[in-house]
Design an enzyme around this catalytic site. Structure first.
Site, short mmCIF file in Angstrom:
data_model
loop_
_atom_site.label_atom_id
_atom_site.label_comp_id
_atom_site.label_asym_id
_atom_site.label_seq_id
_atom_site.Cartn_x
_atom_site.Cartn_y
_atom_site.Cartn_z
N ARG A 295 0.78 -1.28 -0.13
CA ARG A 295 -0.02 0.09 0.00
C ARG A 295 0.83 1.31 0.10
O ARG A 295 0.51 2.45 -0.29
CB ARG A 295 -0.87 0.02 1.06
CG ARG A 295 -1.69 1.12 1.28
CD ARG A 295 -3.06 1.09 2.22
NE ARG A 295 -2.86 0.57 3.24
CZ ARG A 295 -2.15 1.05 4.54
NH1 ARG A 295 -1.88 2.26 4.25
NH2 ARG A 295 -2.22 0.50 5.52
N LYS B 60 -5.94 6.61 -20.03
CA LYS B 60 -6.06 7.08 -21.53
C LYS B 60 -4.83 6.76 -22.37
O LYS B 60 -4.66 5.53 -22.52
CB LYS B 60 -6.53 8.44 -21.29
CG LYS B 60 -7.46 8.99 -20.27
CD LYS B 60 -8.88 8.06 -20.53
CE LYS B 60 -9.91 8.79 -19.60
NZ LYS B 60 -10.92 7.97 -19.32
C1 LIG Z 1 -9.54 14.84 -18.55
C2 LIG Z 1 -9.75 13.63 -17.63
N1 LIG Z 1 -9.30 13.49 -16.32
C3 LIG Z 1 -9.59 12.70 -15.54
C4 LIG Z 1 -10.55 11.53 -15.84
C5 LIG Z 1 -10.75 10.53 -14.73
O1 LIG Z 1 -9.93 9.39 -14.75
P1 LIG Z 1 -10.27 7.87 -14.60
O2 LIG Z 1 -11.25 7.79 -15.29
O3 LIG Z 1 -9.14 7.27 -15.00
O4 LIG Z 1 -10.55 8.04 -13.25
C6 LIG Z 1 -10.97 11.49 -17.04
C7 LIG Z 1 -11.80 10.41 -17.49
O5 LIG Z 1 -12.43 10.33 -18.62
C8 LIG Z 1 -10.70 12.52 -18.10
O6 LIG Z 1 -11.13 12.52 -19.44
#
Ligand SMILES: Cc1ncc(COP(=O)(O)O)c(C=O)c1O
Length: 423
Positions: free
Chosen positions: A76, A237
């Site tokens: 952790r 992403k």
């Molecule tokens: C610009 C942006 N920041 C943060 C997030 C949140 O990420 P996660 O889905 O990995 O928690 C997203 C999700 O689509 C996003 O598009």
């Protein structure tokens, strides 16, 4: 598994993604890092265990004669797979340190909880990803943090108006900007926000400037270079890049990241070793993928911009260099990315007909994967955003957001063309 060497600044980041931060001698000369499925680690001596626990819990600084290069305590806190990923990711922004999280939202949430206090004002860009919007406007307010939104379409003047306001400026604990923003692809001037933060410094304390760099980073935009304190990612992403993991990350100075890691250990937001192993694998092809995605997106965006069923396209590659957005792009970005905001002629019915008829592009939320995705922000990723804020943020019913993958762009265009026939 920690490599003692520093990143090699003579080598490009992509050249270090297959080796840096991992010592094969410590793992049977396995070329690829093994997966460390263990929750706990043994110490070589009780004294060594105590010294390490003191340092990682922030009770004292590491002494120059101490070597913790292959010491771990509990997964952790950290784990070899996590550290290899964090070190390699940090190279892309030439950051002192990196931290990985269970999700992009965890990276954002721990940043807010770690650096904001009750009574602080959080100045944030508008719009932001729907989950971030909810966290800021519905959760943080319960802890006495006041959000003040700045519309990205108001440009630098919008930020000036808020941060020069004497009832706001001195109380600002953080400037949080999503740039380019989800879903409309507008950017914020990072250097401008940093200048404000410096001006607001009082008694050695100033607001942190935090950038959500998910859309372009780390290959095409590096906020730390422009003076930001933290560069945050949904690693789900482009960094993950295959739509098979949920993860987040933060890059910054050793001090700021150290504080975040302590929060992460105490609140328990660490990603699993397998997630980090996958992310490390993905970093090996990050630049290749992102370059291919940009090349495809440029062709797709050019096709869409001239299509009679399309009202307009917001793509970073089409900005007027004389506009403020064009100038921000020239200063901050090295390529326009693979996110395209398409405003169709019509409303929800037209958007749905387009989405329902796509065959090669998947109709799905998320972005940055090697497959192309299309979604309707107003009814999907941003449905929880208040209607008024959606209108202010150009999240209309006519907006369809595309994330271009690595398919042949002509095949994507043919699919989009036939789907547009139904609009
Ligand atoms: C610009 C942006 N920041 C943060 C997030 C949140 O990420 P996660 O889905 O990995 O928690 C997203 C999700 O689509 C996003 O598009």
């Amino acid at each position: 598994m920690k490599a003692k060497n520093a990143p090699d600044h003579n080598l490009k980041p992509e050249s270090q993604m297959m080796s840096y931060g991992y010592d094969p001698n410590l793992a049977s000369h396995s070329v690829k890092p093994p997966l460390y499925l263990t929750s706990t680690f043994s110490f070589t001596s009780a004294e060594h265990g105590k010294a390490y626990a003191e340092v990682i819990n922030g009770l004292r600084k590491q002494r120059p004669d101490e070597d913790f290069s292959n010491t771990y305590i509990y997964s952790r806190d950290t784990n070899p797979n996590l550290e290899i990923f964090e070190r390699r990711l940090a190279i892309w922004e030439n950051a002192e340190a990196g931290a990985a999280f269970e999700s992009g939202m965890a990276a954002i949430a721990f940043t807010f909880l770690g650096f904001l206090n009750p009574g602080d004002i959080l100045v944030h860009s508008e719009p932001t990803y729907g989950g971030t919007d909810y966290l800021i406007k519905r959760i943080l307010v319960r802890f006495g943090i006041r959000p003040v939104g700045v519309r990205l379409r108001d440009g630098k003047a919008g930020l000036d108006k808020v941060l020069n306001d004497p009832t706001i400026g001195p109380k600002v604990g953080m400037i949080y900007l999503e740039s380019p923003c989800n879903p409309s692809n507008l950017m914020a001037d990072i250097g401008h926000a940093v200048a404000h933060a410096k001006r607001l410094e009082k008694d050695g304390k100033r607001p942190l400037v935090v950038i959500d760099n998910t859309f372009l980073g780390p290959v095409f935009q590096q906020p730390l270079k422009h003076g930001a304190d933290l560069s945050l990612y949904s690693a789900t992403k482009y960094i993950g890049g295959h739509s098979d993991v949920i993860a987040g990350a933060a890059l910054g100075s050793a001090e700021v990241i150290g504080q975040l890691k302590l929060m992460r250990a105490m609140l328990g937001g660490i990603p699993a070793p397998h997630t980090c192993w996958l992310l490390t694998r993905s970093l090996e092809t990050l630049k290749l993928r992102m370059n291919a995605q940009v090349a495809g997106a440029q062709k797709v965006a050019a096709f869409l911009a001239n299509h009679p069923k399309v009202d307009y396209v917001n793509y970073l590659g089409h900005l007027d260099p004389a506009s403020e957005q064009g100038q921000i792009y020239a200063k901050q970005c090295s390529a326009p990315g693979a996110m395209i905001s398409v405003y169709l002629k019509g409303g929800e019915a037209e958007s749905f007909r387009f989405l329902n008829n796509l065959k090669l592009l998947h109709m799905a939320v998320s972005l940055g994967g090697n497959e192309s995705l299309a979604e309707h922000p107003a009814s999907m990723t941003h449905i929880e955003v208040d209607l008024e804020d959606r209108i202010e943020g150009d999240i209309t019913d006519a907006l369809v957001r595309l994330s271009i993958g690595i398919e042949d762009p002509d095949d994507l265009i043919a699919d989009i063309e036939q789907a547009l026939l139904h609009v």
